[in-house]
Enzyme design. Structure first.
Site, mmCIF file in Angstrom:
data_model
loop_
_atom_site.group_PDB
_atom_site.id
_atom_site.type_symbol
_atom_site.label_atom_id
_atom_site.label_comp_id
_atom_site.label_asym_id
_atom_site.label_seq_id
_atom_site.Cartn_x
_atom_site.Cartn_y
_atom_site.Cartn_z
ATOM 1 N N CYS A 178 0.927 -1.204 -0.161
ATOM 2 C CA CYS A 178 -0.106 0.062 0.148
ATOM 3 C C CYS A 178 0.940 1.274 -0.133
ATOM 4 C CB CYS A 178 -0.882 0.098 1.278
ATOM 5 S SG CYS A 178 -2.362 0.999 1.038
ATOM 6 N N ARG A 180 -12.647 6.537 -0.916
ATOM 7 C CA ARG A 180 -11.462 5.418 -0.614
ATOM 8 C C ARG A 180 -12.036 4.110 -1.181
ATOM 9 N NH1 ARG A 180 -7.453 7.332 2.618
ATOM 10 N NH2 ARG A 180 -6.661 5.203 2.882
ATOM 11 N N HIS A 208 -3.377 -5.498 2.399
ATOM 12 C CA HIS A 208 -3.259 -5.587 3.780
ATOM 13 C C HIS A 208 -3.591 -6.984 4.214
ATOM 14 C CE1 HIS A 208 -1.940 -1.559 4.173
ATOM 15 N NE2 HIS A 208 -3.063 -1.089 3.490
HETATM 16 N N1 GLN Z 1 -2.184 6.830 2.126
HETATM 17 C C1 GLN Z 1 -2.341 6.060 1.197
HETATM 18 C C2 GLN Z 1 -3.781 5.851 0.535
HETATM 19 O O1 GLN Z 1 -4.496 6.400 1.044
HETATM 20 C C3 GLN Z 1 -1.976 4.688 1.468
HETATM 21 C C4 GLN Z 1 -2.771 3.931 2.521
HETATM 22 C C5 GLN Z 1 -2.461 2.700 3.117
HETATM 23 O O2 GLN Z 1 -1.167 2.350 3.197
HETATM 24 N N2 GLN Z 1 -3.453 1.779 3.601
HETATM 25 O O3 GLN Z 1 -3.791 5.656 -0.673
#
Ligand code: GLN
Length: 238
Positions: free
Chosen positions: A93, A126, A189
């Protein structure tokens, strides 16, 4: 035999139990009688890539990524040489995004290492939820959890997998992650490896081959629990 794992910046990149990936690497080595050492490098520490067989870079919030990118820039050249020399890397990520050219957030551009020819851009909403892929590195579906605002374009790179369920790199390309040499970058993840032991063993085999110079067959392990966990997530409709 022994493998050494470098955990880069666990003080900043440490979302969603990503460090479980390191425990999985270690356990699957120990169960086979192979030694394993983990070296955590905190932000600002000098990283000696010559010592390392596997590098793990976890996920982080936009704020943490902004801080960590300065530390990464300090080690860019040796990290680049390690990757070009077939060093094994798992980057998740936020760590995955920072291997590319940049991550453009809603308010600033975070410079990446430009080791991968990829770019990431923030957008709403998101992309959150469970995700299932088909990957050339696994005979079973790869399962995980994603939560990112960044949309990643991987250009001509090879994807880690094709999306069966979920969003992946950007919600539209049908691709997830990147495979480059012995590097896997991914939004998964979860942590990724305990539920996808074939991916773990693939990366361990690459590291053993690089270090000891020949194909080392990893003895099979009793993976019923892991396979059951994988199957439940792969079959879950949501
Ligand atoms: N900040 C980054 C995003 O939102 C990565 C987030 C994460 O590592 N879960 O895309």
């Amino acid at each position: 035999m022994k493998l050494t794992i470098g955990h880069l910046y666990p003080d900043l990149l440490n979302l969603y139990g990503d460090r479980g990936n390191i425990q999985c690497f270690c356990k699957r080595l120990q169960w086979r009688g192979i030694d394993c050492e983990v070296i955590p490098y905190l932000s600002g520490d000098r990283v000696d890539f010559d010592k390392l067989d596997i590098v793990f870079l976890g996920g982080g919030s936009d704020r943490e990524q902004e801080i960590v990118c300065h530390y990464l820039m300090e080690i860019r050249e040796s990290f680049y040489n390690y990757i070009e020399d077939n060093g094994v890397v798992l980057a998740v990520c936020g760590g995955y995004q920072l291997l590319g050219k940049y991550y453009q957030t809603d308010c600033k551009k975070i410079e990446g290492l430009s080791i991968l020819d990829i770019t990431s851009e923030w957008n709403e909403p998101r992309l959150i939820g469970n995700i299932v892929l088909n990957s050339p590195l696994s005979s079973r579906p790869v399962v995980g959890f994603e939560n990112h605002a960044g949309r990643t374009n991987i250009g001509s790179h090879t994807a880690f997998g094709s999306v069966v369920r979920g969003h992946g790199n950007n919600g539209t390309s049908g691709q997830e992650g990147v495979i480059y040499k012995n590097l896997v970058g991914t939004y998964l993840h979860g942590p990724l490896l305990p539920k996808n032991p074939e991916i773990c063993d693939y990366l361990l085999s690459c590291a053993l081959k690089r270090k000891y110079g020949n194909e080392i067959a990893l003895s099979p392990l009793e993976d019923t629990l892991e396979h059951n966990a994988n199957k439940i997530m792969a079959d879950r409709q949501e």
